[in-house]
Motif scaffolding. Structure first.
Motif: not given
Length: 345
Positions: A114-116, A120, A236, A308, A328-329, A331-332, A336, A343
């Motif tokens: 969920a986090l890079r 985040d 994570s 996923q 979360i989706k 945000y990511n 991206a 990213r």
């Protein structure tokens, strides 16, 4: 352990009455809180003691916080119940390992992929609404959620080299509940132990690896002395941890001390950001105890793709979980699309 359990059962009667007494007494009396962290003594020196020392120095005669480390008063798995009852006034932990009875517990600690990066975490909580969700969920169970912050990424430290997914199969691993639930899809066997027993379990062969932290903690708490390899692929990019307070204790606290506590928590979150971020890089480059290994990107992509599916399974369990997964989706997707440096493809 028996003593700790007896402490929970007897708090409020007989000799333990003083331990369970209200933290706020007569007007003008010094307020005393007990805060227990998930972290052992060596790690607590870095992740929470500076915050407690700062608070105590400023609060002075008005209030003092006594700091207890992992399992010192109660087992980590019983932290929530002890705080809810008022046996402990405040807690630093993730939701997952202290077994919070909330809809958001599964997201605490390491929610896979969920986090890079560590940044985040505060963005999700402060700009994408997770803070409001957490506060509402904990209010339902009599606990005040203060704030969330980031810790280190989640990597495997192992006794044998891991260079492919097949090397994970059958590996007995000390890890967080949700991380273990997810990685069991790739053959790991999650093992639950008291935190202070992990080092001995690695030495005796009871477990083969840990997936609890990044390399900074491995060196800080001694795990780098009893493992040989560090897998650079991570589950994570950051651990989500929090400060919590018993709701009645929080309500009793004067407003200026509430503000001071919140500011000191924010300061603690900031300190961990640079301590972990710098430590992770420095120890990979300059550390001498762990040999770095890697699973090829094309293989590791299978793990990321499976995450996923895992998110969707969690989202199907409740409306609140679906809300968090949606955030979360969202945000990511933004990260991206934003591209570098948010990213990298």
């Amino acid at each position: 352990m028996t003593t700790r359990r007896k402490f929970l059962k007897t708090a409020g009667v007989g000799a333990a009455a003083s331990l369970a007494a209200p933290a706020v007494h007569a007007q003008g009396a010094k307020i005393k809180w007990r805060l227990q962290t998930y972290a052992g003594p060596a790690l607590a020196e870095q992740v929470v003691k500076p915050m407690v020392d700062k608070f105590n120095a400023i609060a002075g005669d008005e209030m003092q916080i006594e700091l207890y480390t992992a399992d010192q008063l109660v087992p980590t798995g019983e932290l929530f119940r002890a705080m809810q009852k008022g046996t402990i006034d405040a807690v630093q932990s993730d939701d997952d390992s202290m077994a919070s009875p909330t809809e958001v517990t599964v997201f605490g600690g390491y929610f896979p992929f969920a986090l890079r990066y560590s940044l985040d975490v505060p963005v999700l909580f402060n700009q994408y609404g997770l803070d409001e969700i957490w506060k509402a969920e904990y209010a339902k169970v009599g606990v005040q959620h203060i704030s969330a912050g980031a810790w280190d990424p989640c990597h495997f430290a192992t006794k044998k080299p891991v260079t492919s997914l097949k090397d994970l199969d059958g590996l007995r691993v000390f890890t967080f509940p949700t991380a273990g639930r997810f990685m069991s899809r790739f053959g790991i066997v999650p093992v639950t132990l008291p935190w202070e027993d992990v080092e001995v379990a690695l030495q005796t062969g009871e477990i083969d690896a840990i997936a609890w932290s990044g390399i900074t903690e491995d060196y800080t708490v001694g795990w780098a002395d009893v493992t040989d390899y560090f897998l650079t692929n991570n589950i994570s990019g950051a651990w989500i941890g929090h400060f919590f307070v018993n709701m009645q204790r929080w309500a009793d606290l004067p407003d200026h001390l509430k503000t001071l506590f919140q500011v000191c928590c924010d300061s603690s979150h900031y300190r961990r950001q640079w301590w972990y971020w710098g430590g992770e890089a420095a120890l990979r480059v300059n550390g001498t105890k762990l040999k770095l290994t890697a699973i090829p990107d094309e293989e590791w992509a299978q793990v990321e793709a499976e995450a996923q599916k895992f998110w969707d399974e969690i989202a199907s369990e409740s409306e609140v979980k679906a809300q968090v997964v949606a955030k979360i989706k969202e945000y990511n997707a933004v990260m991206a699309k934003a591209g570098r440096p948010y990213r990298y493809t």
